[in-house]
Design a protein around this motif. Structure first.
Motif, mmCIF file in Angstrom:
data_model
loop_
_atom_site.group_PDB
_atom_site.id
_atom_site.type_symbol
_atom_site.label_atom_id
_atom_site.label_comp_id
_atom_site.label_asym_id
_atom_site.label_seq_id
_atom_site.Cartn_x
_atom_site.Cartn_y
_atom_site.Cartn_z
ATOM 1 N N UNK A 29 0.858 -1.382 0.009
ATOM 2 C CA UNK A 29 0.174 -0.123 0.005
ATOM 3 C C UNK A 29 0.972 1.225 0.094
ATOM 4 N N UNK A 30 0.446 2.229 -0.663
ATOM 5 C CA UNK A 30 1.076 3.549 -0.511
ATOM 6 C C UNK A 30 0.564 4.496 0.571
ATOM 7 N N UNK A 31 1.609 4.838 1.518
ATOM 8 C CA UNK A 31 1.230 5.464 2.788
ATOM 9 C C UNK A 31 1.430 6.670 2.743
ATOM 10 N N UNK A 32 1.849 7.516 1.691
ATOM 11 C CA UNK A 32 2.225 9.010 1.850
ATOM 12 C C UNK A 32 1.148 9.591 2.369
ATOM 13 N N UNK A 33 0.101 9.897 1.723
ATOM 14 C CA UNK A 33 -0.783 10.667 2.458
ATOM 15 C C UNK A 33 -1.321 10.572 3.877
ATOM 16 N N UNK A 34 -1.446 9.065 4.265
ATOM 17 C CA UNK A 34 -1.669 8.825 5.573
ATOM 18 C C UNK A 34 -0.575 9.061 6.723
ATOM 19 N N UNK A 35 0.526 8.895 6.156
ATOM 20 C CA UNK A 35 1.761 9.326 6.903
ATOM 21 C C UNK A 35 1.907 10.746 7.258
ATOM 22 N N UNK A 36 1.843 11.410 6.084
ATOM 23 C CA UNK A 36 1.846 12.949 6.299
ATOM 24 C C UNK A 36 0.719 13.384 7.120
ATOM 25 N N UNK A 37 -0.641 13.207 7.125
ATOM 26 C CA UNK A 37 -1.557 13.231 7.988
ATOM 27 C C UNK A 37 -1.330 13.109 9.431
ATOM 28 N N UNK A 38 -0.505 11.831 9.581
ATOM 29 C CA UNK A 38 -0.206 11.375 10.990
ATOM 30 C C UNK A 38 0.940 12.319 11.462
ATOM 31 N N UNK A 39 1.878 12.588 10.912
ATOM 32 C CA UNK A 39 3.064 13.577 11.255
ATOM 33 C C UNK A 39 2.499 14.894 11.609
ATOM 34 N N UNK A 40 1.580 15.424 10.525
ATOM 35 C CA UNK A 40 1.015 16.763 11.016
ATOM 36 C C UNK A 40 0.057 16.821 12.324
ATOM 37 N N UNK A 41 -0.299 15.926 12.577
ATOM 38 C CA UNK A 41 -1.183 15.780 13.560
ATOM 39 C C UNK A 41 -0.420 15.640 15.013
ATOM 40 N N UNK B 213 5.529 15.641 5.813
ATOM 41 C CA UNK B 213 6.468 14.737 5.534
ATOM 42 C C UNK B 213 7.034 15.308 3.955
ATOM 43 N N UNK B 214 8.302 15.729 3.825
ATOM 44 C CA UNK B 214 8.833 16.330 2.689
ATOM 45 C C UNK B 214 8.749 15.424 1.601
ATOM 46 N N UNK B 215 9.125 13.988 1.931
ATOM 47 C CA UNK B 215 9.281 13.188 0.812
ATOM 48 C C UNK B 215 8.113 12.545 0.297
ATOM 49 N N UNK B 216 6.990 12.906 0.964
ATOM 50 C CA UNK B 216 5.665 12.189 0.599
ATOM 51 C C UNK B 216 5.220 12.699 -0.768
ATOM 52 N N UNK B 217 5.408 11.997 -1.773
ATOM 53 C CA UNK B 217 4.947 12.636 -3.034
ATOM 54 C C UNK B 217 3.547 11.829 -3.425
ATOM 55 N N UNK B 218 3.115 10.950 -2.645
ATOM 56 C CA UNK B 218 2.081 10.253 -2.934
ATOM 57 C C UNK B 218 2.419 8.980 -3.396
ATOM 58 N N UNK B 219 3.716 8.489 -3.912
ATOM 59 C CA UNK B 219 4.024 7.458 -4.387
ATOM 60 C C UNK B 219 5.676 6.949 -3.885
ATOM 61 N N UNK B 220 5.991 7.526 -2.908
ATOM 62 C CA UNK B 220 7.342 7.457 -2.277
ATOM 63 C C UNK B 220 7.657 6.014 -1.270
ATOM 64 N N UNK B 221 6.491 5.853 -0.502
ATOM 65 C CA UNK B 221 6.463 4.981 0.356
ATOM 66 C C UNK B 221 5.424 3.734 -0.003
ATOM 67 N N UNK B 222 5.800 2.679 -0.296
ATOM 68 C CA UNK B 222 4.853 1.421 -0.692
ATOM 69 C C UNK B 222 5.353 0.382 0.503
ATOM 70 N N UNK B 223 4.367 0.086 1.231
ATOM 71 C CA UNK B 223 4.684 -0.796 2.524
ATOM 72 C C UNK B 223 3.938 -2.233 2.341
ATOM 73 N N UNK B 224 4.431 -3.198 2.622
ATOM 74 C CA UNK B 224 3.735 -4.692 2.524
ATOM 75 C C UNK B 224 2.977 -4.729 3.966
#
Length: 974
Positions: free
Chosen positions: A700-712, A718-729
């Protein structure tokens, strides 16, 4: 103590029809068990029971115990003579009892007192109902294949069973069993696992003539079975006997007796699927011999299989300015296969089996470009598949109560594609008006693959009989090695975007996308399991089958380091069988099972390898080499779209790509049924099944959710979160723990990630009728109601033809799941299957194989209207022109009817030779129902979402049922 039916019943049923049999994992042996009784039904102890295999001379003797029970485990399949003797009683003889694959023959041996004359019985104590087994499926032996029209492949055999359907054509010829995806089955031959462990789709292909018997397991597997959430195809090959035999047979499917599928013409009047030019002639010859090297001791079977399959076909039409352009293809597969089997009966209690076969193939693939009907010189490539396979199995009966078997085997598969033109880059043009991709350049294969797979198997199984308990336990180990080195032809793939909307007469290139893709390495996986299974005769009427299996899976990355390990996965298998009337004529049964699925090697290669996958975009600025359509591409020039980096060539750390709280993928299954004998030859069964895929593993791509988590939580983005940076199994729909680029470990709540849980559910009801072969006729009929629903098909994805096991696009962005819940691709609500045979005369046999089933659910895919990350995937969302279209909500394709027939005629030639002439006509009515349709609704253009353009292919058939074809054969036997 067992109780069994005493009235007459046909022996052939356990070999020819779909009797539920014990699910002995990849076991190709059978057993004979029973009781010695007086003719009045009283227990008779101390009876000497002897058996002899009528083909090989194998003989064994036991004495019935204090309950009158006797058993002969681990018997090679075949016909056996049984003799029961005791002083003061006459001798009882069963002249021929057939033991099948993984099957148990239960029978009473009734002895008269000595004052009465000797009794000989021939098959008088065999029941059609196995009152010890809660497993489900059918057995198909060589007799059935000789009398029923069945295409000569494993999938066609599997499709004879209730609850099976054919998978989508994008995956080749593979079955879906019990609502699972076509990548969740397992294939065994003589105990060796031949399943494609890279993607799970299909298996190795031994010469079909080599097979003797198939067992198609659809549910209720015992604990010795694992690594499967669909079904199991368990096959046994032919073996030698004391009689020397040889033969030759020829099968041919001529193009002149083959009809073509219909064509599909799109909304622009172009033939996007043109089957009118299909030409396909296939033949194979089998030269075989079998016999005894040493009588009663050492036996052989050998087979040589020359073969040819040549297929010519047309690509889609594309209007390029004033020119009509299309690709023309020709595939030639003409490599011979071989197979061999050696059986050494060291003594009556010790047997050594050696099996070997090769399915190596170097298929030549020719591609030509036709411009206004004129072909160019064409290019060609080679696809190498298959490999050498062998197994060694040792079986030993140590005591009357304890036996053991051990097996070692190697399964190989080549996965190499090459061409003399591999130095030239892959070139395609994409036309805005239709979204069509038109081949250009001068390359052979799109990808250059140098790869191979090897499975090394070792297992030990033991059987221990203690009173009313039959206990089986063992260990099972597999080491899987996948070698994969892949790049695009010439090192890069160029896609040239062409505007043919503004001025259709003068198509204008305007943009170039360059793909850089390099992946490679050696990737290892290790699967290990141990299990115990108990069959307990709890009462005279009740059998409890209880088992426990522990599975462990470990996958290694491109650097040889473990990147995911799933250990101690405990799976309960529990079943109960109740002999309703106490006479062996009927049973009520129930089973529960949990089944774990390992991580496919595809995940090692794609997720944990040194993969480079980058898209760069530039304006079209002419050609660097017009002879091969190579466009200019200025690396320092201005990008027309942002660079897309899917992977950067580094071997990622485990914590950065795998959820540290990940759980294994597994399915739970519940089955309940009732089977009963209508007469000596007929039986009927009603069965209900419920399956649920409880946990899924996907990236799954987690960029959006990770950025939301960091902001809260931390007040930063998340500076590197382009939407397609982190794909996690991970397991979609759960909290996720991973290591970010800053080296810190974070646990992101599921609510932030915004992915739903993966859902796949399957329910079915089967009603079956079976009529045993009695030398004149047989019949097997089944009706299945089933429903497969949820948001995830499983390991692979039929929606877009993606066999990227465990890494499909479905969970890549949350928006791709909007509307995903509904009827899944393998849902076929109703199905009727019927096959049978009738012996008209001693020489003439007629057979039929008929199937009818409901259609496949239809969908519409387009751009997501609001999720910009999902939009980047093109028409992959459950939307049409911005409107939600839930999965399966557009109805289904039409129902499919297929009727196959056969006629064979035996011609005796002298005393020693037999000639059989046969004709099989498949789809005799030439039904041409569309089985799949094009589901892309939004036309994909460089403008992206919101254009309102509809794909001209939407809703058109993309595949049809196989048209009528004829298989002619002649078989000469000595």
């Amino acid at each position: 103590m067992f109780k069994f039916k005493k009235s007459a019943a046909a022996l052939a049923v356990t070999a020819c029809l779909g009797v539920s049999l014990p699910a002995l994992a990849n076991n190709t042996n059978g057993a004979i068990t029973g009781n010695s009784v007086t003719t009045s039904g009283n227990v008779l102890t101390g009876v000497t029971v002897s058996i002899e295999n009528l083909d090989t001379g194998l003989s064994r003797t036991v004495v019935s115990n204090d309950d009158g029970a006797f058993r002969f485990p681990l018997l090679p399949p075949g016909p056996y003579k049984i003799v029961a003797e005791k002083d003061g009683f006459t001798t009882t003889v069963e002249e021929s009892v057939r033991v099948g694959i993984s099957g148990k023959v239960n029978l009473n041996l009734a002895l008269n007192d000595a004052s009465m004359e000797r009794i000989e019985v021939s098959g008088s104590a065999i029941s059609l109902v196995d009152i010890t087994s809660n497993s489900t499926g059918i057995v198909v032996d060589s007799v059935t294949l000789e009398k029923v029209p069945v295409p000569r492949d494993l999938t066609s055999v599997a499709l004879l069973a209730p609850g099976t359907t054919k998978g989508d054509s994008n995956f080749g010829n593979v079955p879906s069993i019990g609502g699972a995806s076509a990548a969740e089955n397992a294939y065994y031959v003589n105990g060796l696992n031949l399943t494609n462990f890279r993607t799970g789709v299909g298996s190795s292909n031994p010469p079909f003539e080599m097979f003797d018997t198939f067992e198609v397991k659809t549910g209720g597997y015992s604990a010795e079975y694992g690594r499967v959430t669909g079904g199991v195809i368990n096959a046994k090959t032919k073996s030698g006997t004391n009689d020397f035999k040889w033969g030759v047979n020829v099968f041919i499917e001529p193009d002149g007796l083959r009809e073509d599928k219909p064509n599909a013409v799109n909304a622009l009047g172009q033939t996007n699927i043109d089957n009118s030019g299909d030409e396909n002639t296939a033949w194979d010859v089998n030269l075989w011999a079998s016999g005894a090297i040493v009588e009663d001791t050492l036996f052989f079977y050998v087979l040589y299989n020359p073969r040819s399959d040549v297929f010519d076909y047309l690509g889609r039409e594309n209007q390029v300015g004033d020119d009509l352009v299309r690709s023309v293809f020709k595939d030639e597969d003409e490599d011979a296969f071989w197979g061999a089997k050696i059986d050494w009966y060291i003594n009556e209690n010790n047997i050594l089996e050696v099996t070997g076969f090769s399915d190596k193939s170097d298929e030549l693939n020719y591609t030509y470009t036709s411009t206004n009907g004129v072909l160019d010189e064409g290019v060609y490539g080679t696809t190498q598949t298959g490999g050498d396979n062998y197994s060694i199995k040792y079986t030993s009966i140590l005591t009357d109560d304890f036996s053991i078997s051990a097996m070692y085997g190697i399964n190989e598969a080549n996965r190499t594609t090459s061409s003399p033109l591999d130095a030239n880059p892959a070139i395609y043009r994409r036309f805005d008006s239709t979204g069509a991709f038109v081949r250009g350049g001068n390359f052979g294969n799109f990808n250059i693959d140098v790869g191979s797979d090897e499975r090394e198997v070792f297992r030990i199984d033991a059987d221990w009989y203690i009173g009313d308990h039959e206990i089986r336990f063992g260990v099972d180990s597999e080491t899987l090695t996948a070698t994969a080195n892949t790049t695009n032809s010439g090192g890069n793939y160029y896609l040239i975007y062409v505007d043919d909307v503004t001025d259709p007469a003068n198509p204008t290139p305007y943009e170039v996308r360059r793909r850089t893709y390099i992946a490679g390495g050696d990737f290892e996986s290790k699967n290990f399991a141990y299990y115990i299974q108990d069959q307990w005769q709890a009462t005279d009427k009740l059998v409890i089958n209880a088992g426990l299996r522990n599975d462990s899976f470990e996958n290694f990355n491109g650097a040889g380091e473990s990147f995911i390990e799933l250990s101690n996965q405990w799976a309960l298998r529990l079943g109960a069988v109740y002999d309703v009337n106490g006479d062996g004529d009927s049973k009520a049964y129930f089973s529960y099972g949990r089944y774990y699925l390992p991580i496919a090697a595809n995940t090692n290669i794609r997720l944990s390898g040194a993969e480079t996958y980058i898209h760069d975009f530039r304006a079209f600025e002419g050609f660097a080499d017009a002879s091969i359509d190579l466009p200019n591409f200025n690396d320092s020039g201005t990008a027309t779209s942002p660079q897309q980096v899917f992977s950067d060539g580094d071997v990622p750390t485990t914590a950065a790509i795998v959820d540290q709280s990940i759980d294994p993928m597994y399915s739970d299954e519940y089955i309940a049924g009732y089977q009963f004998q209508l007469s000596d030859d007929w039986s009927m069964a009603v069965q209900g099944t419920y399956r649920e895929l409880a946990t899924t593993i996907e990236d799954v791509a987690i960029d959006y959710g990770f950025n939301q988590y960091l902001e809260r939580e931390f007040g930063r983005s998340c500076e590197e979160c382009s939407g397609f940076h982190y794909y996690i199994l991970t397991n979609p729909g759960t909290d996720l723990t991973f290591q970010a680029d800053d080296g810190e470990t974070y646990t992101i709540p599921a609510d932030d990630l915004n992915y739903p849980e993966s859902i796949r559910k399957y329910a079915s009801v089967d009603v079956t009728f079976e009529r045993a072969w009695d030398g004149v006729w047989m019949l097997n009929a089944a009706y299945t109601w089933s429903h497969s629903w949820g948001n995830n098909e499983g390991y692979i994805r039929s929606d877009n033809g993606q066999d990227d096991a465990g890494l499909t696009t479905l969970f890549d962005q949350p928006g791709l799941l909007d509307g995903a819940n509904g009827n899944l691709p393998n849902d076929r609500r109703h199905a009727i299957k019927l096959f049978g045979s009738y012996q008209v005369t001693e020489e003439l046999n007629l057979g039929i194989n008929a199937k009818w089933q409901s259609g496949r659910p239809k969908n519409a895919f387009g751009y997501h209207p609001t999720d910009v990350f999902a939009q980047a995937y093109g028409s992959e969302s459950f939307f049409a022109d911005g409107e939600l279209v839930p999965r399966g909500s557009l109805g289904t394709t039409s129902s499919v009817l297929e009727i196959d027939v056969t006629a064979s005629y035996n011609v005796p030639i002298g005393e020693d030779y037999d000639l059989t002439l046969r004709a099989d006509i498949f789809n005799i009515l030439n039904s041409d129902t569309a089985t799949e349709v094009a589901e892309i609704y939004d036309q994909e253009t460089s403008a992206g979402a919101g254009t309102g353009l509809v794909s001209p292919e939407f809703g058109l058939p993309s595949n049809w049922q196989t048209p009528r074809f004829v298989r002619l054969s002649a078989s000469l036997r000595f």
